[in-house]
Motif scaffolding. Structure first.
Motif, PDB file in Angstrom:
ATOM      1  N   GLU A   1      32.517  41.226  38.700  1.00 22.50           N
ATOM      2  CA  GLU A   1      32.859  42.533  39.263  1.00 22.50           C
ATOM      3  C   GLU A   1      31.684  43.461  39.507  1.00 22.50           C
ATOM      4  OE1 GLU A   1      33.783  41.330  36.254  1.00 22.50           O
ATOM      5  OE2 GLU A   1      35.768  42.048  35.691  1.00 22.50           O
TER       6      GLU A   1
ATOM      7  N   GLN B   1      41.019  45.427  33.438  1.00 22.60           N
ATOM      8  CA  GLN B   1      40.052  44.484  33.998  1.00 22.60           C
ATOM      9  C   GLN B   1      40.221  43.107  33.345  1.00 22.60           C
ATOM     10  OE1 GLN B   1      37.897  45.165  36.490  1.00 22.60           O
ATOM     11  NE2 GLN B   1      38.583  47.312  36.633  1.00 22.60           N
ATOM     12  N   PRO B   2      39.891  42.040  34.101  1.00 20.44           N
ATOM     13  CA  PRO B   2      39.456  42.020  35.496  1.00 20.44           C
ATOM     14  C   PRO B   2      40.647  42.050  36.445  1.00 20.44           C
ATOM     15  CG  PRO B   2      39.438  39.796  34.626  1.00 20.44           C
ATOM     16  CD  PRO B   2      39.832  40.693  33.483  1.00 20.44           C
ATOM     17  N   ASN B   3      40.506  42.768  37.560  1.00 20.03           N
ATOM     18  CA  ASN B   3      41.562  42.796  38.563  1.00 20.03           C
ATOM     19  C   ASN B   3      41.074  42.371  39.939  1.00 20.03           C
ATOM     20  OD1 ASN B   3      40.562  45.231  40.003  1.00 20.03           O
ATOM     21  ND2 ASN B   3      41.201  46.333  38.158  1.00 20.03           N
TER      22      ASN B   3
ATOM     23  N   ASN C   1      41.718  52.431  37.118  1.00 17.60           N
ATOM     24  CA  ASN C   1      41.070  51.143  37.358  1.00 17.60           C
ATOM     25  C   ASN C   1      40.556  50.571  36.035  1.00 17.60           C
ATOM     26  OD1 ASN C   1      40.136  48.958  38.843  1.00 17.60           O
ATOM     27  ND2 ASN C   1      38.195  49.919  39.362  1.00 17.60           N
TER      28      ASN C   1
ATOM     29  N   SER D   1      35.827  52.449  42.449  1.00 19.55           N
ATOM     30  CA  SER D   1      36.901  53.157  41.743  1.00 19.55           C
ATOM     31  C   SER D   1      37.041  54.558  42.317  1.00 19.55           C
ATOM     32  CB  SER D   1      36.585  53.282  40.242  1.00 19.55           C
ATOM     33  OG  SER D   1      36.367  52.034  39.639  1.00 19.55           O
TER      34      SER D   1
ATOM     35  N   THR E   1      34.245  51.161  35.204  1.00 18.74           N
ATOM     36  CA  THR E   1      35.529  51.361  35.892  1.00 18.74           C
ATOM     37  C   THR E   1      36.269  52.514  35.209  1.00 18.74           C
ATOM     38  OG1 THR E   1      36.452  49.556  34.548  1.00 18.74           O
ATOM     39  CG2 THR E   1      35.672  49.009  36.754  1.00 18.74           C
TER      40      THR E   1
ATOM     41  N   SER F   1      33.927  42.212  32.395  1.00 20.82           N
ATOM     42  CA  SER F   1      35.031  41.481  31.780  1.00 20.82           C
ATOM     43  C   SER F   1      34.964  40.013  32.200  1.00 20.82           C
ATOM     44  CB  SER F   1      36.379  42.087  32.190  1.00 20.82           C
ATOM     45  OG  SER F   1      36.500  42.131  33.589  1.00 20.82           O
TER      46      SER F   1
END
Length: 822
Positions: free
Chosen positions: A91, A172-174, A169, A181, A96, A87
């Motif tokens: 990451e 995204q993005p987080n 999870n 995950s 995810t 994303s």
């Protein structure tokens, strides 16, 4: 136990059945004997489904076609690298999504009337937990430890209970790095009496420490779930706190009689003295143990253990840091939580290996960037002698990623910070609390309000350690977190040019470099000339096309991100400034995600002193020469080049005043470090043969290092970090795989495909080669070597025996190695 009965029971099926019955009997006996507290590993035999299934919370849901696995588990690391998983570029390019976990279990009838809890050390992220269809709660933050009480909803005896966990999870993005995950940390089932020490319910401090006596202050939080006695009286208990030394010998005891349980939660304060204490330090991390016992009349209600390290420390604006009265520099690194090819799934041995490699480099401190770590990581830091900056958040209310923790800040930040401090405050390794990293609120007045709130939360629970926040803005009038007055220590990230002026800029303030470096290196790759520094970004290369077509960065210490510096640039400044308490380098190891300066297909960082597989880059030996007393002489690069090419040869060394370099026994001259130099260099016209370096002190030889031109690839070499393992289903052996010529020289550009087979009591659980743009699966049974090396990770089963690991490759002599698990 089985061996005792083998000669009496010849049928293997009968023996197996007998073993199961014996286990059940022993478990029942344990409950019958009224054990005050039982802690059961709850990691085995979970059912897992990758995807969303709303009915999975229901106890009667049929999960028979789900995968069975053991925790901790990270489903992302099992996936394939793909641009479709990105994303942003940060990451790690792994999948995810949403996953479900279910576990069926029975509870003995002897647990009726007790308090039963499920404890999770961490679930990434947005978890919701059900027991027998009843929702127990949600937890958004993926790094928090938490528990739920199950007692009200449990079935006892032969009836099955079902625990269900949904992990989301998908948004995204987080994060700005790879998170993993799933239920990626450990899980326990804890059963206590109705009167017991509360979760994280002890707090041990050492307000007075001398070589003759240490005063130990104790606070014990006691949880009461029962009401009044049969006579209508409030129950009273006796609290006994005992200090044991490392050998288990009692050294001090304090008893408090007739404690009346006037509320559901009370706190009892005590104080004990320890004579002639052995102090905890980074050189000798000696640990005592506090054993807390609660008696109701003469019945033992609870027994609870707490680690204890007796130490004192001090920060001074002028002289920096001292531990137990001894001045020392904080020589630290920042670490993200992933474990390379194992992903985010916690494994104690994998973390221990990381710390061993850092300890050998001279590192004495870790910053947990940028979140609370696994509890086992802190246990290891206690045991191995590392100071820890325990960090809570990467962002506050103002987000850094679209779906990050800022979305739940208002609801959860107080609980998450309180839980971190309560969980971790008994670790002697922890010496600083960090409430944030590069927080965006430092640039406006909201930083004042939030910083004061967070510092107050910490100080309510622990006044023995200072509070900091890692800041990017070092102009006082522009930094609102600094202006809040909430910080005991000012931690500044990068901008080393300003360090010398800090006593004027921030008078009477304790200052440390909370993040330095961001130097960029690929192990075993060298671009020349090496004596010019390349800063990626502002004022330097900004595009992928400005770099190398194979997504590499030079392993000479001469490349860095625009916001950072080379390793030498920063360390040579900090080592000379007594007011700088120390530094935390970005980073100790490469980590998944944040592949600056390259985009996809680069998928992991270039910042580490060691690569993702745990192989040291050359700069590792710079720090070893500066931070340890062990003799060091390290020369690089390798010695396989086109004939006539001009090659820059560097040497890191210590305990010597000069180094002489020879090529095929011909001297190329003597070099000496002058001024604040940290390495020496020769510019050499390449010819095949042997390069030899000799370091000398006052004319006497200290060390010799040689490096020869490698011939044709001939064979595989396997080197295990440990060959004797524990048959516990968790222990690991990290096997380094080298491609050598007939004379045993490493082939510096080898890229052979190695295939692995494992027989006996072990399993191949990960492969890697440290190359930041490798898209091979970490879970395959093969791996290409990169610059001559790759890694195979073997995990034991629960059955003792021999493990045979075989490595083969077309055109090379294969290799085998034997491990023993017991």
């Amino acid at each position: 136990m089985n061996r005792i009965f083998e000669k009496y029971i010849s049928c293997k099926s009968c023996l197996k059945l007998f073993s199961i019955l014996l286990f059940v009997l022993c478990t029942t006996v344990a409950f019958a004997q009224n054990e005050p507290r039982t802690i059961l590993d709850f990691n085995k035999d979970w059912r897992f489904y990758l995807g969303d299934e709303a009915k999975a919370k229901i106890i009667t849901f049929n999960d028979s076609d789900w995968r069975t696995l053991n925790l901790p588990h990270d489903w992302s690391i099992e996936g394939q690298f793909s641009k479709h998983h990105l994303s942003t570029t940060q990451e790690g390019a792994l999948p995810t999504g949403i996953g479900w976990y279910r576990k069926a279990f029975t509870v003995s009838t002897s647990a009726k009337g007790k308090a039963v809890f499920i404890e999770f050390d961490g679930i990434y992220r947005n978890s919701e937990v059900w027991i027998n269809g009843h929702s127990l709660g949600i937890r958004p933050y993926g790094y928090s430890s938490f528990r739920y009480e199950l007692s009200t909803y449990l079935k006892f005896g032969r009836e099955k209970n079902v625990l269900a966990v949904r992990v989301d999870n998908s948004a995204q993005p987080n994060s700005r790095w790879y998170t993993g995950s799933g239920i990626y940390r450990n899980v326990r089932l804890v059963t206590t009496s109705q009167i017991a020490v509360n979760q994280w319910g002890t707090f041990v401090t050492t307000p007075t420490v001398t070589s003759q006596k240490a005063v130990i202050a104790l606070q014990t939080s006691i949880r009461k779930a029962v009401g009044r006695t049969s006579k209508g009286e409030l129950p009273t208990i006796r609290l006994v706190s005992t200090i044991l030394d490392a050998a288990g010998k009692e050294v001090a005891t304090q008893t408090t009689q007739s404690v009346r349980l006037i509320d559901t939660l009370i706190t009892v304060s005590q104080q004990v003295d320890v004579s002639n204490p052995i102090l905890w330090s980074v050189e000798k991390p000696y640990l005592y143990k506090l054993v807390t016992r609660i008696y109701n009349q003469n019945r033992l209600e609870d027994r609870y253990e707490t680690p204890l390290g007796i130490r004192s420390f001090k920060f001074d604006p002028a002289t920096g840091f001292s531990l137990n009265g001894q001045p020392m520099k904080i020589l630290g690194v920042c670490l993200h939580h992933d474990l390379g090819a194992l992903g985010a799934a916690v494994n104690r041995r994998a973390m221990q290996r990381q710390l061993e490699l850092l300890k050998a480099m001279g590192c004495n401190a870790i910053r947990t960037a940028h979140n609370p770590p696994a509890p086992e990581f802190l246990d290891l830091c206690d045991e191995m002698g590392f100071l820890v900056m325990d960090e809570a958040f990467d962002m506050w209310k103002k987000k850094k990623s679209k779906q990050d923790y800022g979305l739940t800040w208002d609801t959860w930040h107080k609980t998450d910070l309180e839980d971190m401090v309560r969980r971790d405050r008994n670790h002697p390794s922890i010496f600083i609390w960090s409430i944030g990293n590069e927080i965006r609120e430092q640039f406006d007045s909201t930083g004042i309000t939030i910083a004061n709130e967070l510092a107050s939360i910490v100080k309510t629970l622990d006044t023995t350690r200072p509070v900091t926040s890692a800041l990017t803005e070092n102009i006082p009038d522009k930094n609102f977190i600094y202006r809040s007055g909430a910080l005991d220590i000012l931690g500044f990230n990068y901008k080393h040019e300003a360090y010398a002026d800090f006593p004027k800029t921030f008078p009477n303030q304790v200052v440390l470099a909370s993040e330095t470096g961001s130097s960029l290196q690929t192990r075993g790759h060298y671009d020349m000339p090496s004596d010019s520094v390349r800063m990626w970004g502002k004022g330097g290369p900004t595009k992928f096309t400005d770099g190398n077509p194979d997504w590499t960065a030079s392993a000479y210490d001469n490349e860095a991100a625009y916001w950072g510096s080379t390793h030498e640039q920063t360390w040579k400044v900090i080592k000379k400034l007594p007011h700088m308490a120390g530094l935390f380098i970005w980073t100790g190891f490469d980590y998944l995600g944040e592949p600056h300066p390259y985009p996809w297909p680069a998928r992991s960082s270039y910042f580490g002193i060691l690569d993702l597989a745990g192989f040291p880059k050359d700069v590792y030996y710079l720090y070893q020469s500066e931070w340890t007393n062990k003799p060091v002489l390290h020369i690089f690069p390798h010695w396989n080049w086109p004939k006539g090419k001009t090659v820059d040869v560097w040497a890191y060394y210590n305990q010597a005043d000069e180094v002489e370099l020879f090529l095929n026994d011909k001297s190329l001259g003597v070099q000496k470090k002058t001024g604040d130099e940290l390495h020496v260099m020769w510019r050499v016209k390449y010819e095949p043969g042997t390069l030899k370096a000799v370091s000398r002190k006052n004319g006497r030889e200290v060390l010799i290092r040689t490096m020869s031109t490698a011939g044709k690839p001939a064979k595989i070499q396997l080197i295990a970090d440990r060959t004797a393992l524990n048959a516990d289903g968790k222990d690991l052996s990290f096997i380094t795989v080298n491609v050598l010529d007939e004379q045993g020289n490493l082939i510096p550009d080898a890229n052979h495909l190695i295939t692995f087979s494992v027989n006996g009591g072990g399993t191949l659980v990960g492969v890697d080669n440290g190359y930041q743009a490798s898209l091979e699966s970490f879970k395959a049974n093969y791996r290409k070597v990169y610059n001559g090396k790759c890694l195979a990770i073997i995990q034991t089963n629960e059955k003792a025996g021999r493990i045979r690991v075989k490595a083969t490759s077309e055109g090379l002599q294969g290799a085998e190695i034997e491990l023993v698990s017991q």
